[in-house]
Design a protein around this motif. Structure first.
Motif, PDB file in Angstrom:
ATOM      1  N   LYS A   1       0.842  -1.183   0.000  1.00 57.97           N
ATOM      2  CA  LYS A   1       0.000   0.000   0.000  1.00 57.97           C
ATOM      3  C   LYS A   1       0.879   1.235   0.000  1.00 57.97           C
ATOM      4  N   GLY A   2       0.249   2.393  -0.204  1.00 61.30           N
ATOM      5  CA  GLY A   2       0.984   3.647  -0.162  1.00 61.30           C
ATOM      6  C   GLY A   2       0.656   4.550  -1.336  1.00 61.30           C
ATOM      7  N   TYR A   3       1.175   5.753  -1.270  1.00 63.68           N
ATOM      8  CA  TYR A   3       0.938   6.747  -2.314  1.00 63.68           C
ATOM      9  C   TYR A   3       1.411   6.251  -3.673  1.00 63.68           C
ATOM     10  N   CYS A   4       2.631   5.718  -3.738  1.00 69.55           N
ATOM     11  CA  CYS A   4       3.182   5.271  -5.015  1.00 69.55           C
ATOM     12  C   CYS A   4       2.355   4.122  -5.597  1.00 69.55           C
ATOM     13  N   ILE A   5       1.879   3.244  -4.744  1.00 68.39           N
ATOM     14  CA  ILE A   5       1.089   2.105  -5.217  1.00 68.39           C
ATOM     15  C   ILE A   5      -0.233   2.592  -5.794  1.00 68.39           C
ATOM     16  N   ASP A   6      -0.867   3.539  -5.114  1.00 68.30           N
ATOM     17  CA  ASP A   6      -2.145   4.054  -5.614  1.00 68.30           C
ATOM     18  C   ASP A   6      -1.990   4.764  -6.952  1.00 68.30           C
ATOM     19  N   VAL A   7      -0.891   5.494  -7.117  1.00 65.49           N
ATOM     20  CA  VAL A   7      -0.649   6.163  -8.401  1.00 65.49           C
ATOM     21  C   VAL A   7      -0.480   5.127  -9.504  1.00 65.49           C
ATOM     22  N   PHE A   8       0.285   4.083  -9.228  1.00 62.39           N
ATOM     23  CA  PHE A   8       0.510   3.039 -10.228  1.00 62.39           C
ATOM     24  C   PHE A   8      -0.800   2.337 -10.589  1.00 62.39           C
ATOM     25  N   GLU A   9      -1.587   2.009  -9.597  1.00 61.02           N
ATOM     26  CA  GLU A   9      -2.853   1.329  -9.855  1.00 61.02           C
ATOM     27  C   GLU A   9      -3.804   2.211 -10.655  1.00 61.02           C
ATOM     28  N   ALA A  10      -3.824   3.509 -10.334  1.00 58.67           N
ATOM     29  CA  ALA A  10      -4.700   4.420 -11.075  1.00 58.67           C
ATOM     30  C   ALA A  10      -4.255   4.536 -12.530  1.00 58.67           C
TER      31      ALA A  10
ATOM     32  N   GLN B   1       7.155   8.724 -17.211  1.00 59.89           N
ATOM     33  CA  GLN B   1       7.035  10.137 -16.886  1.00 59.89           C
ATOM     34  C   GLN B   1       7.024  10.302 -15.364  1.00 59.89           C
ATOM     35  N   PRO B   2       7.748  11.281 -14.784  1.00 64.41           N
ATOM     36  CA  PRO B   2       7.726  11.467 -13.327  1.00 64.41           C
ATOM     37  C   PRO B   2       6.318  11.758 -12.826  1.00 64.41           C
ATOM     38  N   TYR B   3       5.938  11.101 -11.758  1.00 62.71           N
ATOM     39  CA  TYR B   3       4.644  11.359 -11.144  1.00 62.71           C
ATOM     40  C   TYR B   3       4.769  12.187  -9.870  1.00 62.71           C
ATOM     41  N   MET B   4       6.009  12.452  -9.425  1.00 62.05           N
ATOM     42  CA  MET B   4       6.265  13.278  -8.248  1.00 62.05           C
ATOM     43  C   MET B   4       7.556  14.048  -8.471  1.00 62.05           C
ATOM     44  N   GLU B   5       7.478  15.364  -8.336  1.00 61.50           N
ATOM     45  CA  GLU B   5       8.682  16.174  -8.440  1.00 61.50           C
ATOM     46  C   GLU B   5       9.513  16.012  -7.174  1.00 61.50           C
ATOM     47  N   SER B   6      10.818  16.057  -7.341  1.00 62.98           N
ATOM     48  CA  SER B   6      11.694  15.860  -6.200  1.00 62.98           C
ATOM     49  C   SER B   6      12.973  16.639  -6.402  1.00 62.98           C
ATOM     50  N   GLY B   7      13.793  16.648  -5.368  1.00 56.47           N
ATOM     51  CA  GLY B   7      15.074  17.327  -5.408  1.00 56.47           C
ATOM     52  C   GLY B   7      15.678  17.305  -4.020  1.00 56.47           C
TER      53      GLY B   7
ATOM     54  N   VAL C   1       6.109   3.534 -21.867  1.00 56.56           N
ATOM     55  CA  VAL C   1       5.543   4.578 -22.720  1.00 56.56           C
ATOM     56  C   VAL C   1       4.057   4.758 -22.432  1.00 56.56           C
ATOM     57  N   ASP C   2       3.325   3.647 -22.366  1.00 56.93           N
ATOM     58  CA  ASP C   2       1.879   3.741 -22.150  1.00 56.93           C
ATOM     59  C   ASP C   2       1.549   4.297 -20.768  1.00 56.93           C
ATOM     60  N   LEU C   3       2.314   3.911 -19.759  1.00 66.07           N
ATOM     61  CA  LEU C   3       2.061   4.432 -18.416  1.00 66.07           C
ATOM     62  C   LEU C   3       2.432   5.906 -18.299  1.00 66.07           C
ATOM     63  N   SER C   4       3.409   6.353 -19.067  1.00 68.99           N
ATOM     64  CA  SER C   4       3.744   7.781 -19.063  1.00 68.99           C
ATOM     65  C   SER C   4       2.550   8.601 -19.540  1.00 68.99           C
ATOM     66  N   THR C   5       1.904   8.114 -20.587  1.00 68.94           N
ATOM     67  CA  THR C   5       0.691   8.793 -21.072  1.00 68.94           C
ATOM     68  C   THR C   5      -0.404   8.768 -20.016  1.00 68.94           C
ATOM     69  N   ALA C   6      -0.541   7.650 -19.324  1.00 71.51           N
ATOM     70  CA  ALA C   6      -1.561   7.538 -18.284  1.00 71.51           C
ATOM     71  C   ALA C   6      -1.275   8.480 -17.120  1.00 71.51           C
ATOM     72  N   ILE C   7      -0.008   8.635 -16.750  1.00 72.97           N
ATOM     73  CA  ILE C   7       0.359   9.541 -15.655  1.00 72.97           C
ATOM     74  C   ILE C   7       0.035  10.983 -16.020  1.00 72.97           C
ATOM     75  N   LEU C   8       0.302  11.356 -17.254  1.00 74.79           N
ATOM     76  CA  LEU C   8      -0.056  12.700 -17.700  1.00 74.79           C
ATOM     77  C   LEU C   8      -1.561  12.919 -17.616  1.00 74.79           C
ATOM     78  N   GLN C   9      -2.319  11.884 -17.972  1.00 80.59           N
ATOM     79  CA  GLN C   9      -3.776  11.987 -17.889  1.00 80.59           C
ATOM     80  C   GLN C   9      -4.232  12.138 -16.437  1.00 80.59           C
ATOM     81  N   LEU C  10      -3.604  11.412 -15.516  1.00 85.41           N
ATOM     82  CA  LEU C  10      -3.924  11.550 -14.096  1.00 85.41           C
ATOM     83  C   LEU C  10      -3.640  12.961 -13.597  1.00 85.41           C
ATOM     84  N   SER C  11      -2.550  13.528 -14.080  1.00 87.18           N
ATOM     85  CA  SER C  11      -2.195  14.888 -13.667  1.00 87.18           C
ATOM     86  C   SER C  11      -3.188  15.905 -14.194  1.00 87.18           C
ATOM     87  N   GLU C  12      -3.633  15.714 -15.439  1.00 86.77           N
ATOM     88  CA  GLU C  12      -4.532  16.679 -16.062  1.00 86.77           C
ATOM     89  C   GLU C  12      -5.939  16.641 -15.463  1.00 86.77           C
ATOM     90  N   ASN C  13      -6.413  15.448 -15.087  1.00 87.35           N
ATOM     91  CA  ASN C  13      -7.778  15.373 -14.558  1.00 87.35           C
ATOM     92  C   ASN C  13      -7.858  15.548 -13.044  1.00 87.35           C
TER      93      ASN C  13
END
Length: 851
Positions: free
Chosen positions: A499-508, A566-572, A709-721
């Motif tokens: 479980k966790g934030y990263c897991i939920d992002v991946f599942e979504a 595609q990055p789903y969380m900015e970091s530094g 590649v396909d998940l990068s597109t999906a992550i962008l879609q998650l960010s936009e919606n």
């Protein structure tokens, strides 16, 4: 290879009697021009290529001999050998041709036979012109007498690589015949794909003699694999067996991609009428055909094809592009011989000392003679330039024909529809290549273009090109078994196991894909300390896992071995240090009256990464993080200064102790972790300086995985919606103090920074006002209003009637305050003086007034 050649020579001299073909006028010592010149040709007559090549060769011989401007009356004689689809027989036939003292050999159509014969012609100095041996390795320096009147498969494989890149596919399966032609062509294809970050995921080879049942088994095996892009590089005589087996296995349906090399158009072009059953096998296939311009010369030859007398035994049809290349091969030899003879070339032969019989050998090697003018004729061939049926016949510096080009065909219905062209000049285009040769080359991705294709299953949308392997194996996903910051990823007792934030992002993101992804999560690490994320990524590279899902930072070294989404969380990376403002503000307030200060008065001793590097104090980093290697390798900080901490509690303890008590002066970690840490400490600490690295978190996959590649597109879609932010709000709750203050904001002084100074100033003002009021009232008490009224009455007698002596009032006090201090002092001084003297009155009964 030479050992094989020696064995074949032995067998040949045993099986065949020695036959020396002496042509009229061809003597070993004569320097006169011959009346007849022999050229040899090797074809497999009963084959798709042979049925096209044999009539074309014979027609070209007649056309050359009927043209008095070519050889000026010298007869060009063709000696034909039939290889009968056998490498052994083809080699025997080639050796017989060599004994007939030929000056040029045309053929063979087989690359395997060409490899053997090339050693023979090298020794005998006889140029070999092949119209059908397309193996790219034949162009090596090992075979200096080998020339090709068609285009090498080197260019065809690069054309396929461009098609693969054009449609965005990353992997393919190569199905090929296991000989020199098949193996070496596919080898070049692998090199071409690698330059475009694509690859051959599996090589499926079979023998030309294999039955269709074995091909069926081979296709059933590759059908279990991930890739759905198949390249078929086989012989035209048996290639349809591949598609017949594919049809049986339902592999010609939607989602599949089939690309055939030029063998398929050669087969289809050679048929007068193609039955519907054959075309049904090929629906949606993309194929390449060697491009030849539609010139008038070509059209005239095609129009007389069916009437050629040489085709009496071969029946109608049979024409394909190899007929044009075979025809041009004869004319190439004729033009070169014309130049050779005009330069006083001598058609003569001599014995080769290396082939002399020695040690009582029974081999009659002396019957093979060396063409004395072979080197001169070879150079003339390389310099020949003319326009033939196939287009411009001219060799470049690499001894390849100029202007290699192919038609890109798509099988749809009952025809092979052209959807574009490929040329070495501009790659994929819908414009004929000859129209582009006058323009500068343009191979940029934006210039590549093809017409729409019809794919298997009658679909217009290009297939994705891959599926999850149909072998019952789900995707193996590694998840870091974290000790601290479990909000991001951790073990769970649910069926999923994590479980966790990263897991939920991946599942979504997975839910947004248009296909199912069978998967299983596998914890990485023992749970006692954070695992090494470099080791986690390396395990993905080593194929122990298919992917890594978690708080995995995208850094350069990791991108060299895996592909990230595609990055789903900015970091530094940031620096965290204790806050010292509750102390320094009072010192600033006190000292501001006496000293000048710089802007950083309110910050702690650690101002950011630069001051941390220059100090010698201990630095805390998260266990397993890339920050450790970054500080050591990139910033050259000594390993002895770095303390690895496994969780936020360890952070807090180390900062509280400080460097002098066994703790650390500052923490260096990624921003997402620090935001949670600052929230949990109720803002006792804060970041100092700016982020000194910029990166992000992504999901790691094996190189060239289409899922990335396909998940990068999906992550962008998650960010936009907005779903990505919703998931973040669910798991990560921050206090306001956790927001990173940049260097400029942190070091600047604002109104809130001076609250202590304002407090001191306020107190001072209140005290000053109090002392002032006290002094005023003290003076007022000493001051007598009656005395003032008496004095006023002397000056203004008209007002005495309106004045009366009354008790102290606010008005009197304000009047007293309004008087000048000097006047009040004078009045008090006079009053004190009067009080010290006996009371006296003037003659008019009024008190004396001050002067």
């Amino acid at each position: 290879m030479k050992g094989v050649l020696l064995i074949l020579l032995s067998l040949w001299f045993i099986w065949f009697p020695v036959r020396v073909f002496c042509s009229s006028g061809n003597t070993s010592s004569s320097s006169l021009k011959p009346k007849v010149i022999n050229i040899g040709a090797l074809v497999t007559v009963n084959s798709v290529i042979g049925r096209a090549a044999k009539p074309a060769l014979e027609a070209a011989i007649d056309d050359v001999n009927s043209d008095p401007n070519i050889l000026n009356g010298i007869e060009l004689r063709l000696i034909l050998g039939d290889t009968n689809c056998s490498g052994f027989i083809g080699t025997m036939e080639a050796l017989q041709l060599m004994q007939s003292e030929i000056v040029v050999a045309i053929g063979p159509q087989s690359s395997s036979i060409a490899h053997v014969i090339s050693h023979v012609v090298n020794e005998l100095h006889v140029p070999l012109i092949s119209f059908g041996a397309t193996d790219p390795t034949l162009a090596s320096l090992q075979f200096p007498y080998f020339l090709r009147s068609t285009h090498s498969d080197y260019f065809q494989m690069y054309a396929i690589a461009d098609i693969v890149e054009y449609y965005g596919w990353r992997e393919l399966i190569a199905i090929f015949v296991d000989d020199d032609y098949g193996r070496n062509g596919i080898s070049v294809l692998g090199d071409a794909l690698a330059k475009k970050r694509a690859k051959i995921s599996y090589k499926a080879a079979f023998s030309p003699q294999d039955p269709i049942s074995k091909i069926n088994d081979l296709l059933a095996e590759v059908n279990l694999m991930e890739s759905r892009v198949f390249v078929v590089h086989v012989n035209p005589d048996s290639g349809l067996n591949v598609f017949s087996a594919a049809k049986t296995l339902n592999m010609m349906s939607g989602g599949y991609v089939w690309i055939a090399t030029d063998w398929l158009p050669s087969y289809l072009d050679s048929r007068v009428a193609i039955d519907s059953d054959t075309m049904n096998l090929l629906q949606g296939v993309v194929a390449l055909r060697r491009y030849t311009p539609d010139t008038d010369l070509k059209k005239r030859f095609v129009s007389r094809w069916n009437n050629l007398k040489y085709k009496e035994n071969s029946g109608p049809g049979g024409f394909n592009s190899y007929a044009l290349y075979a025809y041009d091969s004869v004319w190439l030899a004729a033009h070169a011989l014309k130049g050779f003879l005009n330069e006083d070339g001598n058609v003569s032969f001599s014995a080769d000392p290396k082939l002399s019989d020695t040690n009582a050998s029974t081999l009659n090697l002396s019957s093979l003679r060396v063409f004395n003018g072979g080197q001169q004729l070879l150079q003339t061939l390389l310099q020949t330039n003319f326009t033939g049926l196939s287009g411009q016949v001219q060799f470049d510096q690499q001894r390849d024909l100029v202007h290699p080009a192919f038609d890109v065909l798509n099988i749809d219905g009952t025809e092979a529809r052209r959807i574009g062209y490929w040329s070495n000049h501009s790659h994929l285009s819908v414009v004929p290549p000859e129209n582009l040769y006058t323009k500068p080359p343009n191979i940029s991705s934006g210039s590549q273009n093809l017409y729409n294709a019809i794919w298997p299953g009658k679909t217009l949308e290009p297939p994705r090109g891959w599926v999850f392997p149909n072998n019952g194996q789900p995707l193996r996903i590694a998840v870091p078994n974290r000790v601290g910051y479990k909000e991001f990823a951790s073990k769970d007792n649910s069926p999923r196991g994590v479980k966790g934030y990263c897991i939920d992002v991946f599942e979504a993101a997975i839910k947004l894909l248009p296909y199912a992804v069978p998967r299983t999560y596998m914890l990485f690490g023992d749970g006692t300390r954070n695992p090494s994320y470099n080791d986690l990524v390396y395990q993905v590279f080593q194929n122990k896992y298919d992917a890594a899902v978690g708080d995995v930072t995208i850094v350069t070294n990791r991108t060299k071995i895996v592909d990230f989404t595609q990055p789903y969380m900015e970091s530094g990376l940031v620096v965290v240090a204790p806050i010292k403002e509750l102390i320094t503000i009072f010192w600033f307030s006190f000292s501001t009256m006496f000293f000048s200060h710089r802007e950083n008065t309110l910050t702690s001793g650690i101002q950011g990464i630069d001051s941390l590097i220059s100090s010698s104090e201990l630095i805390g980093v998260q266990d397993g993080s890339f920050a450790y290697n970054y500080l050591v390798d990139e910033l050259n900080i000594a390993r002895s200064r770095i303390v690895q901490l496994k969780n936020p509690e360890a952070y807090l303890k180390a900062l509280n102790l400080g460097p002098k008590a066994g703790g650390v002066a500052a923490i260096v970690d990624e921003l997402p972790y620090i935001e949670l840490f600052l929230s949990s400490t109720k803002c006792l600490y804060r970041t100092v300086g700016q982020e000194f690295t910029k990166s992000g978190w992504g999901f790691a996959f094996q190189r060239d995985s289409p899922l990335a590649v396909d998940l990068s597109t999906a992550i962008l879609q998650l960010s936009e919606n907005g779903d990505l932010q919703n998931i973040r709000n669910k798991w990560l709750k921050y206090r306001e103090c956790s927001i990173l203050a940049n260097q400029e904001e942190e070091n600047q002084l604002d109104l809130s920074s001076f609250w202590g100074l304002f407090l001191i100033c306020g107190i001072a003002c209140v005290l000053a006002l109090t002392f002032f009021c006290y002094g005023v009232f003290a003076q007022y008490r000493r001051y007598s209003p009656e005395d003032e009224e008496t004095e006023v009455e002397d000056i203004e007698p008209s007002r005495s009637s309106r004045r009366s002596i009354r008790s102290t009032s606010f008005k009197n006090i304000m009047d007293f305050v309004d008087k000048k201090e000097a006047v009040i002092k004078e009045m008090l001084k006079r009053k004190n003086s009067n009080e010290s003297k006996p009371t006296g009155h003037s003659s008019n009964g009024q008190a004396s007034s001050p002067t």
